[in-house]
Scaffold this motif. Structure first.
Motif: not given
Length: 441
Positions: A147-152, A170-172, A270-272
């Motif tokens: 998603d937008e928070m984790s685009p890769m 990230l990808s145009i 949450e980055g955990k």
């Protein structure tokens, strides 16, 4: 109508026989999505759902008097089934054993690699949203998200194929999807010999190194066949050994009965909760492995990997991205610095030379062939430099009229130090095996 339909139905406009199959497929697919009983669908087996979708599609075609012939009807049914159960438009590529890579550059540009050459296809997605649905279907199967928070995201398909996806912002030019395919039936030594990756004699030597529990590093560029070679090499590990594999995305296909597979986990929203390859490697040392096989060493885990190789886990193997054996050792040294090892360069190189014995270089040549281009032995330190000697190499002599690479595998004439180790392990090689005059066939 079949049981999958809800009581209300929306008419589908009739189409002439001149309308393209994919347009009809899209229209029927949208109606099926609107009328589907999703709770019942989730309780069905894939075989039952495939049959229900076939019946439902046939009924919709008949109800709306769509002018399609039998061939078009079969294509529409297959496309609907692929859309609902598989990965939509690229499902035929996944079913094609000659395709090794699928590269999606946005919804309207799909490339496929066959026999080492990347070629465009006429496959397209409907739009960005259609491609995003397919990507989400892939990653959600293994508990990951994009998603937008984790685009890769890195993921894998049920058959072990490697998946990478990148989405906007990230990808145009729209979502990107890359799939590195793996054979349902793993490659064997004979398959690689037939493909010209190495000769019978070289295969005998590499198998001997694995059986003699020599620590190995497979080096190569992207798409050069490192993981394939690692899989083939692992087939020579005795069946009575306990093997632990550690990977970012599980790709290895070991056939031994006692294999423990571990896969890293990215952080949550949450980055955990991140579990790195280094965490898995440290834990694996408490799991009584005979050998540790790391799919690819990329960062700080290199320190623990080298220490494991130096502390009773002989015969361990890993791969690394590098363009030459010497470059591979330089990258290992840089990674040791990333791991926080505060030591002089000589100390780092001492640890590398003590842990590793052989570096095998694999390359993808200009014509798409993958070959073992060099096998070098690490002999220790000379001053502050890791000493290496090449045992055999592939010498390219030119190109034929069709652009195919021509060349031959040759021995350097150096008898390696590991020859004694192979001998003591009962792996006999002929006296002239390492002579330049020896035919590597």
């Amino acid at each position: 109508m079949v049981a999958l339909l809800s009581p209300s139905q929306t008419p589908l406009n009739g189409r002439s026989s001149a309308v393209r199959v994919d347009e009809i497929k899209t229209q029927i697919h949208q109606e099926i999505l609107a009328l589907m009983d999703w709770q019942r669908m989730e309780s069905m087996s894939p075989e039952r759902l495939r049959a229900e979708l076939k019946t439902l599609t046939e009924n919709l075609i008949g109800t709306h008097n769509l002018a399609v012939n039998e061939t078009e009807k079969r294509l529409i049914i297959q496309a609907i089934q692929d859309e609902m159960l598989g990965l939509g438009p690229i499902e035929p590529l996944l079913s094609d054993p000659t395709v090794s890579d699928i590269l999606v550059n946005g919804p309207f540009q799909v490339f496929a690699e066959r026999r080492g050459k990347i070629m465009p296809t006429d496959i397209q997605f409907d739009n960005d949203a259609h491609l995003l649905r397919v990507i989400d279907r892939i990653v959600s199967r293994i508990g990951r998200r994009v998603d937008e928070m984790s685009p890769m995201v890195d993921a894998r398909l049920p058959d072990g194929s490697r998946v990478n996806a990148v989405i906007p912002p990230l990808s145009i030019d729209g979502p990107l999807l890359s799939i590195r395919r793996f054979a349902v039936v793993p490659f064997t030594v004979q398959d690689l010999i037939k493909a010209g990756a190495f000769t019978v004699g070289m295969a005998e030597l590499i198998q001997g190194l694995v059986k003699a529990r020599v620590n190995l590093l497979v080096s190569g560029g992207t798409g050069s066949g490192k993981t394939t070679l690692l899989n083939v090499m692992s087939s020579s590990i005795p069946a009575d050994e306990r093997i632990i594999t550690i990977e970012d995305a599980a790709e290895l296909q070991l056939q031994q009965p006692h294999v423990v597979r571990l896969e890293s986990r990215p952080a949550n929203i949450e980055g955990k909760g991140e579990i790195s390859q280094r965490d898995l490697l440290r834990n694996s040392l408490r799991m009584r492995p005979d050998r540790i096989i790391m799919g690819e060493v990329r960062g700080s885990e290199v320190l623990d990997m080298l220490q494991a190789m130096n502390s009773g886990h002989d015969g361990s193997m890993t791969t690394i991205h590098a363009n030459s054996p010497r470059d591979a050792l330089t990258r290992l040294e840089h990674m040791l610095g990333m791991a926080g090892l505060k030591a002089e360069s000589r100390a780092m190189r001492q640890q590398i030379s003590a842990a590793l014995s052989v570096v095998i270089q694999v390359s993808r040549l200009s014509d798409g062939q993958r070959k073992v281009t060099s096998l070098q032995e690490i002999t220790g330190l000379e001053g502050d430099v890791i000493s290496m000697q090449e045992i055999f190499a592939f010498q390219q002599t030119g190109l034929d009229p069709n652009g195919a690479v021509q060349g031959q595998f040759v021995a350097s004439g150096i008898r390696p130090k590991f020859a004694q180790r192979l001998s003591t392990r009962g792996i006999a090689l002929s006296d002239n095996f390492f002579e330049p005059t020896h035919r590597w066939s």
